[in-house]
Each structure stands twice: as structure tokens, then as C-alpha cells.
Design an enzyme around this catalytic site. Structure first.
Site, PDB file in Angstrom:
ATOM      1  N   CYS A 151      55.383 -12.860 -32.186  1.00  0.00           N
ATOM      2  CA  CYS A 151      55.999 -13.986 -32.882  1.00  0.00           C
ATOM      3  C   CYS A 151      54.918 -15.036 -33.066  1.00  0.00           C
ATOM      4  CB  CYS A 151      57.194 -14.517 -32.099  1.00  0.00           C
ATOM      5  SG  CYS A 151      56.781 -15.083 -30.427  1.00  0.00           S
ATOM      6  N   ALA A 152      55.284 -16.304 -33.159  1.00  0.00           N
ATOM      7  CA  ALA A 152      54.298 -17.350 -33.426  1.00  0.00           C
ATOM      8  C   ALA A 152      53.298 -17.516 -32.291  1.00  0.00           C
ATOM      9  CB  ALA A 152      55.003 -18.669 -33.701  1.00  0.00           C
TER      10      ALA A 152
END
Length: 467
Positions: free
Chosen positions: A28-29
Site C-alpha cells: 500500500c502507500a
């Protein structure tokens, strides 16, 4: 530079039990997410000592290693090059679910997977709303010798296109994302969403305000679902599942004709006559409860929410709050969640900063200071998992700082003009007479957490001094 990331990737793979122990990898980020065959084969201490690793944790069947924005993409790329199977987050979520995750977490993850793709549209709209609110203030207009009445109506209409479109057609975005998530045809999701806000239906806002009458069919009142979330979510869920069911039972000869025809017809009937009215009432009640919490007297609601919101981040279910924020903005044009949540974020940054200032460990300093920057930009995972939660007390002091800031934000009645950005970037949502107060509560949240952590929340251990 790529050689360094290749080295990190190799060390990660070895530390979690080797390539044979990794079912899949995603990111993810900020986090590299690994699904392992055997959690016990992962050596947590070795993982923690790998260069650029800011922390790790195991939740919902995933071994998640915090690298931070940018770095995680490069590590994941090298992990993939080394032959580890890459999957999307949604595919990993499905794999985890099949491994026996509980229904509550599965439900939260489904909500997150549907709403995360539309967050950029909400962020942009929030910024447009904030800028429009600033530029149309009497004080700003007076600097140029203007008033709201002197601005051409066509220009005002142009700005409304920027601020109103995403919310007016929100069901379209949600149905598209839901169909995509549940395996349906996204274009049919768009069609279902468009039907829920069809101009042939009375505008939902107008009906709610009493300026329009709903249509009545079989004794059931019908109106458009502009800015509604739950009706679109359930319509998307049912529509996608129905499409899949029909495709398995309709021959290829008639599939192209009958499947979309029946999917749209049955989904619209369910959406307007069954799902919509029930889900809309649930939605209104949910927003009412959350709004009631934030409007409790003496700042009590802000104190509670500011103190617990980062606990929710630890559980990983915080993305579900976007549903409440979206609906709150759609109904009231204001977001009461954002200012209090921003205080909680700033407080975790303050706690991590105190650890970095107090420790003599080079490694902890290297973890702390970058995580402070990330937190002040709205991403608290590196600060929480890499620093504060690792030593426990800093995290608790961060919760206290968030509670204090939330208490003040509630007393000052702060409310954002949009969503999707927080902490320092969140300033763009307060470019009106709230701006000084927003800065004040952010500074106080950061300062309280910093002071408490520095004085009582962290004691540098001898074994860390040589790192």
C-alpha cells in the site's frame, strides 16, 4: 540505488522464512504486505534490523513491514524481480478471507477496497470547496472591490461544477467501484449509479428540503440518491452478484442481451423500492450518531474521538470512516471528523519527535525523524508502528495529546470544507476564519504529546545507545 533495494528485498525474503514461505506480496502507500505459509518462520528481530525498515506488525493474516512512502514501491519491485508472486491488495484481502478472517474484519476490508479508489475524487472536491469558500468570502472579495453579487453567474456556476459534481454523482462512483470489487462489469455499475441519480427522479436534496415531492410507486416514496453512500454500496453488491449468477445460467447465445438487461432491471427495482429506503435511513442514523458525538457539550466528543482515533488506525479499519465523512459533507457541507483526526495525527508526530530527540540510538533517530515528517503529512503508520507503539508509552502519550487537541477542536467548533487530507496539508480545508484556530490545535496536540513523551513516556535503554 537499485542494488541497495535488491539487498533489502533479499534480506526481507530471508528474514520471513525464505521464498518458499511467501504465498504472495503486495503493498500500500507505506507497507509491504506479505502472506506467509507459516508465521512462526519469520524472525521479527531480523526484520526490524533491516535497513529502511521502520517497523512491522502482523494483522488480518498479513505480515506488514513499514517502509514508508516511495521506499515501499522500490522494495516491492525488487521483491517481485526475485520471483515472489505479486498480487493486488484486493486479491490479498480475498486470500486472507479464505484463510478464515472474521466477518467483521472482512466487512471493513471490503468497505475500504471500495472507497479507497474514489478518495482522490473526494480530495480534489474538498480542495475545490475550500478554495471556493475562501475566494467567495466578503473580506477577500473586498480586497478587489468585489461582492458575491458582482461575480458573473456563469463563473459561479463553473465553480459549482467543480465542487458539486462528485457528490451529486457519488452513487455512480460507488457502484462502479463495487461492481469492480465484487467481480461484475464496471460499466453496468456506472449505469446502476446513474439510474439512482436519474434526472427523471425528484432530486433527493430537494425532497429532503421540502421543495420537491417524491414519486410514489406501490406506496413507496422514491427520490434520487444524490450523495448517498449505503444505497449505492448495496445496489453495487447485489448488482454484481446478480450479474455473476446470471452469466452462469444464461447460454452464451443470449448472454450479451439478457444478462445486462436483467441485471439493470432487477438491481434498479431492488435499489429504488427495497434497498434504497432502508439503507438511506441507516445512513442518516449513522451520520446522526457520529455528528452527535462531535457536538457533545464541553468538548467531550472531541476528547473521546481525539483520544481513540489512532487506536482505530492500529486495527486497520480507519478507512471505513471515509463513509461517514463523505455522507457528512454531502448532507451538511462540513466535515467534523477531519479537525479532530488531524489533532490525533499531529500528536503521534509529537510523540515520535520526542523519542527522536531523547534517544542516543542512531537507528531509532533514523526511524523517528522521517516518521515525524510522514505523520505531519497525514501518514502515521511509520510513527506508530516504527516508533511509538514499539515503546508503548509514547503511543499512549500521543493518544493523550490527540484527546487534548480534539477537545479544543470541539470547543472551537472547527469543521473542514472537505476530506482526504489532514495534519499540515489539511490546512487547505480551513482557509477561512478557522485557519488560526486549526493551526493552534495542531500545535497544541503536537506539543502536549511531545512534552509528555519527553518527560514521562520514553527512557533511553542502554542497549539502544550503541546502535
Amino acid at each position: 540505488m537499485s542494488d541497495n533495494y535488491e539487498k533489502i528485498a533479499k534480506e526481507v525474503i530471508e528474514a520471513v522464512g525464505g521464498a518458499d514461505n511467501i504465498i504472495s506480496a503486495a503493498h500500500c502507500a507505506t507497507r509491504l504486505r506479505l502472506i506467509l505459509k507459516d508465521r512462526k518462520k519469520a524472525d521479527d528481530k531480523v526484520v526490524e534490523g533491516i535497513d529502511k525498515v521502520k517497523g512491522f506488525f502482523f494483522t488480518s493474516g498479513q505480515y506488514q513491514i513499514i517502509f514508508g512512502t516511495g521506499t515501499v514501491n522500490k522494495v516491492f519491485e525488487q521483491v517481485s524481480v526475485l520471483g515472489i508472486s505479486g498480487t493486488s491488495k484486493s486479491e490479498q484481502s480475498q486470500m486472507v478471507a479464505e484463510q478464515g478472517d472474521n466477518k467483521f474484519k472482512r466487512g471493513i476490508r471490503i468497505f475500504s477496497d471500495i472507497f479507497i479508489p474514489i478518495i482522490p475524487a473526494m480530495v480534489a472536491t474538498g480542495l475545490f470547496m475550500g478554495l471556493r469558500g475562501v475566494l467567495l468570502q466578503e473580506q477577500i472579495l473586498s480586497l478587489f472591490g468585489l461582492t458575491v453579487e458582482s461575480i458573473p453567474s456563469s463563473l459561479l456556476a463553473f465553480t459549482q461544477i467543480l465542487t458539486d459534481t462528485a457528490f451529486a454523482f457519488l452513487p455512480v462512483l460507488i457502484c462502479w467501484s463495487a461492481f469492480k470489487k465484487f467481480g461484475g462489469t464496471p460499466i453496468l455499475g456506472i449505469m446502476v449509479g446513474l439510474m439512482l441519480v436519474s434526472p427523471s427522479l425528484p432530486n433527493g436534496w430537494a425532497v429532503a428540503q421540502g421543495t420537491a415531492e417524491p414519486l410514489i410507486l406501490f406506496g413507496i416514496k422514491m427520490a434520487g440518491y444524490q450523495a448517498s453512500v449505503l444505497p449505492a454500496f448495496f445496489a453495487g453488491l447485489i448488482g454484481a452478484k446478480l450479474e455473476i449468477w446470471l452469466r452462469k445460467r444464461i447460454s452464451d447465445t443470449f448472454d450479451l442481451i439478457l444478462t445486462p438487461f436483467l441485471t439493470l432491471l432487477i438491481t434498479l427495482i431492488c435499489g429504488l423500492l427495497i434497498i434504497g429506503p432502508i439503507a438511506h435511513q441507516i445512513e442518516i442514523s449513522l451520520v446522526y450518531v457520529v455528528t452527535l458525538l462531535f457536538t457533545l457539550p464541553f468538548g467531550i466528543g472531541g476528547l473521546i474521538w481525539g483520544g481513540i482515533s489512532q487506536l482505530i488506525v492500529v486495527t486497520g479499519v480507519h478507512q471505513a470512516l471515509s463513509v461517514v465523512e463523505i455522507q457528512m459533507l454531502a448532507q451538511t457541507k462540513w466535515n467534523l471528523v477531519n479537525p479532530i483526526g488531524s489533532c490525533a495525527i499531529a500528536a503521534q508526530a509529537g510523540a515520535a519527535f520526542a523519542v527522536g530527540m531523547k534517544t542516543k540510538s542512531k537507528k531509532i533517530k533514523a526511524l523517528s525523524f522521517p516518521s515525524v515528517i510522514a505523520a505531519l503529512l497525514g501518514i502515521t503508520e511509520p510513527a506508530i508502528f516504527g516508533v511509538n507503539l514499539r515503546f508503548v508509552k509514547p503511543f499512549i502519550m500521543g493518544l493523550v495529546g490527540g484527546g487534548v487537541g480534539g477537545f479544543l477542536a470541539s470547543l472551537f467548533k472547527l469543521k473542514a470544507t472537505g476530506m482526504g487530507i489532514s495534519a499540515l496539508p489539511g490546512m487547505l480545508l480551513y482557509l477561512n476564519n478557522q485557519f488560526p484556530l486549526y493551526i493552534l490545535v495542531i500545535v497544541i496536540s503536537f506539543g502536549v504529546a511531545f512534552a509528555l513523551t519527553f518527560l514521562f513516556g520514553y527512557k533511553d535503554k542502554e542497549e539502544n545507545k550503541g546502535e
